[in-house]
Write a protein that holds these residues in place. Structure first.
Motif, mmCIF file in Angstrom:
data_model
loop_
_atom_site.group_PDB
_atom_site.id
_atom_site.type_symbol
_atom_site.label_atom_id
_atom_site.label_comp_id
_atom_site.label_asym_id
_atom_site.label_seq_id
_atom_site.Cartn_x
_atom_site.Cartn_y
_atom_site.Cartn_z
ATOM 1 N N VAL A 114 -2.223 -2.470 3.505
ATOM 2 C CA VAL A 114 -1.296 -1.361 4.010
ATOM 3 C C VAL A 114 -0.111 -1.610 3.417
ATOM 4 C CG1 VAL A 114 -0.695 -0.290 6.319
ATOM 5 C CG2 VAL A 114 -2.565 -1.360 6.075
ATOM 6 N N VAL A 115 0.423 -0.637 2.669
ATOM 7 C CA VAL A 115 1.556 -0.879 1.917
ATOM 8 C C VAL A 115 2.830 0.102 2.205
ATOM 9 C CG1 VAL A 115 0.177 -1.605 -0.270
ATOM 10 C CG2 VAL A 115 0.800 0.865 0.136
ATOM 11 N N GLY A 116 3.856 -0.433 1.846
ATOM 12 C CA GLY A 116 5.209 0.452 2.386
ATOM 13 C C GLY A 116 5.824 1.200 1.052
ATOM 14 N N THR A 117 4.972 1.536 0.392
ATOM 15 C CA THR A 117 5.418 2.425 -0.703
ATOM 16 C C THR A 117 4.157 3.383 -0.909
ATOM 17 O OG1 THR A 117 3.958 1.223 -2.575
ATOM 18 C CG2 THR A 117 6.329 0.490 -1.978
ATOM 19 N N GLY A 118 4.492 4.536 -1.854
ATOM 20 C CA GLY A 118 3.305 5.360 -2.318
ATOM 21 C C GLY A 118 2.299 4.504 -2.991
ATOM 22 N N VAL A 119 1.029 4.890 -2.774
ATOM 23 C CA VAL A 119 -0.123 3.932 -3.222
ATOM 24 C C VAL A 119 -0.412 3.950 -4.703
ATOM 25 C CG1 VAL A 119 -1.524 4.166 -1.084
ATOM 26 C CG2 VAL A 119 -1.796 6.158 -3.030
ATOM 27 N N VAL B 28 2.902 -0.137 -7.154
ATOM 28 C CA VAL B 28 2.568 -1.501 -6.430
ATOM 29 C C VAL B 28 3.785 -2.389 -6.111
ATOM 30 C CG1 VAL B 28 1.415 -3.589 -6.790
ATOM 31 C CG2 VAL B 28 0.481 -1.420 -7.427
ATOM 32 N N TYR B 29 4.205 -2.895 -4.805
ATOM 33 C CA TYR B 29 5.367 -3.619 -4.770
ATOM 34 C C TYR B 29 4.609 -5.056 -3.887
ATOM 35 C CZ TYR B 29 9.698 -5.415 -2.957
ATOM 36 O OH TYR B 29 10.808 -6.066 -2.617
ATOM 37 N N PRO B 30 4.901 -6.137 -4.471
ATOM 38 C CA PRO B 30 5.797 -6.411 -5.822
ATOM 39 C C PRO B 30 5.018 -6.256 -6.834
ATOM 40 C CG PRO B 30 5.060 -8.465 -4.811
ATOM 41 C CD PRO B 30 4.823 -7.462 -3.703
ATOM 42 N N ALA B 31 5.564 -5.781 -8.024
ATOM 43 C CA ALA B 31 4.883 -5.464 -9.395
ATOM 44 C C ALA B 31 3.814 -6.402 -9.830
ATOM 45 C CB ALA B 31 5.613 -5.131 -10.190
ATOM 46 N N ARG B 32 4.079 -7.679 -9.392
ATOM 47 C CA ARG B 32 3.256 -8.839 -9.899
ATOM 48 C C ARG B 32 1.789 -8.714 -9.105
ATOM 49 N NH1 ARG B 32 6.985 -11.489 -6.883
ATOM 50 N NH2 ARG B 32 6.419 -13.005 -5.204
ATOM 51 N N HIS B 33 1.787 -7.884 -8.014
ATOM 52 C CA HIS B 33 0.420 -7.851 -7.333
ATOM 53 C C HIS B 33 -0.260 -6.728 -8.067
ATOM 54 C CE1 HIS B 33 1.780 -10.302 -3.693
ATOM 55 N NE2 HIS B 33 1.672 -11.086 -4.642
ATOM 56 N N ARG B 34 0.011 -6.068 -8.934
ATOM 57 C CA ARG B 34 -0.937 -4.968 -9.533
ATOM 58 C C ARG B 34 -2.311 -5.423 -9.584
ATOM 59 N NH1 ARG B 34 0.732 -0.520 -11.398
ATOM 60 N NH2 ARG B 34 3.285 -1.455 -11.412
ATOM 61 N N ALA B 35 -2.750 -6.701 -10.415
ATOM 62 C CA ALA B 35 -4.141 -6.948 -10.359
ATOM 63 C C ALA B 35 -4.607 -7.218 -9.029
ATOM 64 C CB ALA B 35 -4.047 -8.107 -11.416
ATOM 65 N N SER C 54 -4.121 -6.621 5.578
ATOM 66 C CA SER C 54 -2.616 -7.152 5.502
ATOM 67 C C SER C 54 -1.972 -6.303 4.726
ATOM 68 C CB SER C 54 -2.707 -8.655 4.765
ATOM 69 O OG SER C 54 -1.567 -9.362 5.044
ATOM 70 N N GLY C 55 -0.466 -6.911 4.185
ATOM 71 C CA GLY C 55 0.129 -5.805 3.626
ATOM 72 C C GLY C 55 0.572 -5.839 2.028
ATOM 73 N N LEU C 56 -0.116 -6.854 1.368
ATOM 74 C CA LEU C 56 0.074 -7.018 0.086
ATOM 75 C C LEU C 56 1.196 -7.471 -0.322
ATOM 76 C CD1 LEU C 56 -1.595 -6.273 -2.640
ATOM 77 C CD2 LEU C 56 -0.463 -4.085 -2.800
ATOM 78 N N ALA C 57 2.151 -8.188 0.656
ATOM 79 C CA ALA C 57 3.433 -8.780 0.442
ATOM 80 C C ALA C 57 3.257 -10.052 -0.422
ATOM 81 C CB ALA C 57 4.262 -8.884 1.704
ATOM 82 N N PRO D 20 9.351 5.001 -3.180
ATOM 83 C CA PRO D 20 9.984 3.453 -3.583
ATOM 84 C C PRO D 20 9.603 2.534 -2.495
ATOM 85 C CG PRO D 20 11.862 4.912 -3.344
ATOM 86 C CD PRO D 20 10.610 5.774 -3.223
ATOM 87 N N PRO D 21 10.054 1.192 -2.668
ATOM 88 C CA PRO D 21 9.724 0.241 -1.596
ATOM 89 C C PRO D 21 11.155 0.422 -0.871
ATOM 90 C CG PRO D 21 10.180 -0.814 -3.840
ATOM 91 C CD PRO D 21 9.934 0.523 -4.018
#
Length: 369
Positions: A174-179, A182-189, A150-153, A209-210
């Protein structure tokens, strides 16, 4: 990737005006990035035009900072760069029309080559039932050894990752930023948990950036890594429908969970079902549809035989290809190789200047080979 090659790959993808399509054109014409940078400007211009040729022979903006940052990032044994042609490059992406030339991976790169993988995508603002459905499907499938992509959104993506983690299974984001962002930031953990149970992957350079345009682009990787895509909830015109469309174009299965006819979040799924997506109510329905595909999936893609690194005349793919333009399926029938293995080796032959792709999906051996 050889230890000294990553800087050339990074410089190629950092060059202004060089995206995946242009990079693959250069790689097919000249071989690895080091060979590209060894060309004269007029030779490069024949392939990419004078402006991009000049940029390739110059220094990308912010190059020294990016190189230093990436070198420091690679010092962590949990961080990896995968380039087209690497043995560890995900074989499923090689069968897609737009494979990213360079991937940044945090976690286990083997997760990207999971022989059984399902993408789960959907609304960033799901109903409580939609989030529960995503979590339950992911938990059930991951518990049976299926990698959840998925996309971590926010919303359905996060619920799918969480469901896989709850089952002690494997998941890929699979993210849309550099690894390194973390976007959104609340998903860091959550991102850290995913990296320990699978991997976080991006085609974008560190520090990216996102930007809005990046997320539809990354969806092709989500679809490409998976044998099927499940849309849990989606409004009409949502990014999840882009992922489903890309999966269809790649020949992957698309599944959708129905919902209330009064819910805007169900309309995208209902549209997909009308267009031929498989209606599913349980994880067992997905297993039934993908059982044949997953049963045939190899545990891993074997590397080419040692003879392939020798003289061209010893290469069984070149022998099977001959010198006439040949469709892929005909070549595959002659070789008897599975799709991922053949596509991976054809890419190597392209980079070596031994094979070229022709319009209509045909392949031709070059006379020098």
């Amino acid at each position: 990737m050889a230890p000294d090659d990553w800087e050339d790959w990074l410089r190629l993808m950092a060059t202004d005006g060089v995206g995946p399509t242009t990079a693959r054109r250069l790689l097919a014409a000249f071989g690895p990035p080091a060979a590209i940078f060894a060309q004269r400007a007029n030779t490069l211009a024949e392939v990419v035009g004078a402006v991009t040729a000049a940029r390739l022979l110059g220094t990308p903006d912010g190059w020294e900072d990016l190189r230093a940052r990436t070198r420091e990032w690679l010092a962590d044994p949990n961080h990896h760069l995968l380039a087209l042609g690497d043995e560890a490059y995900p074989p499923a992406l090689l069968t897609t029309p737009d494979p990213p030339p360079l991937l940044h991976v945090v976690g286990d790169p083997v997760a990207l080559a999971a022989p059984r993988a399902l993408a789960i995508v959907g609304s960033r603002n799901p109903t409580p039932q939609g989030a529960d459905n995503a979590r339950a499907f992911a938990r059930a499938l991951a518990g049976e050894g299926v990698c959840i992509v998925s996309g971590l959104a926010a919303g359905i993506d996060a619920a799918a990752h969480e469901g896989a983690l709850d089952a002690g299974g494997q998941t890929v984001a699979v993210v849309g930023t550099g690894v390194d962002r973390v976007y959104p930031a609340r998903h860091r953990a959550l991102a850290h948990r995913i990296a320990h149970a699978g991997s976080v992957v991006s085609e974008y350079l560190l520090g990216t950036p996102p930007l809005p345009a990046h997320f539809p682009r990354r969806n092709r990787i989500i679809a490409g890594l998976s044998q099927g895509t499940l849309v849990v909830e989606a409004a009409l015109g949502s990014g999840s429908l882009i992922t489903a469309e890309l999966a269809t174009q790649m020949g992957r299965e698309v599944f959708a969970i129905p919902g209330s006819i009064h819910s805007p979040q169900s309309r995208g799924c209902h549209a997909l079902i009308r267009q031929g997506a498989k209606l599913v109510e349980t994880a067992a329905h997905i297993h039934e549809e993908l059982a044949g595909v997953w049963a045939q999936a190899p545990k891993s893609v074997p590397p080419p035989p040692a003879a392939m690194t020798g003289e061209a005349q010893d290469d069984p793919v070149l022998v099977a290809l001959g010198y006439d333009p040949t469709p892929f399926d005909v070549l595959q029938a002659r070789c008897g190789w599975d799709t991922a293995r053949l596509q991976a080796h054809l890419l190597t032959l392209e980079l070596d200047g031994r094979v070229q792709r022709l319009p209509g999906g045909r392949l031709q051996r070059l006379a020098s080979a």
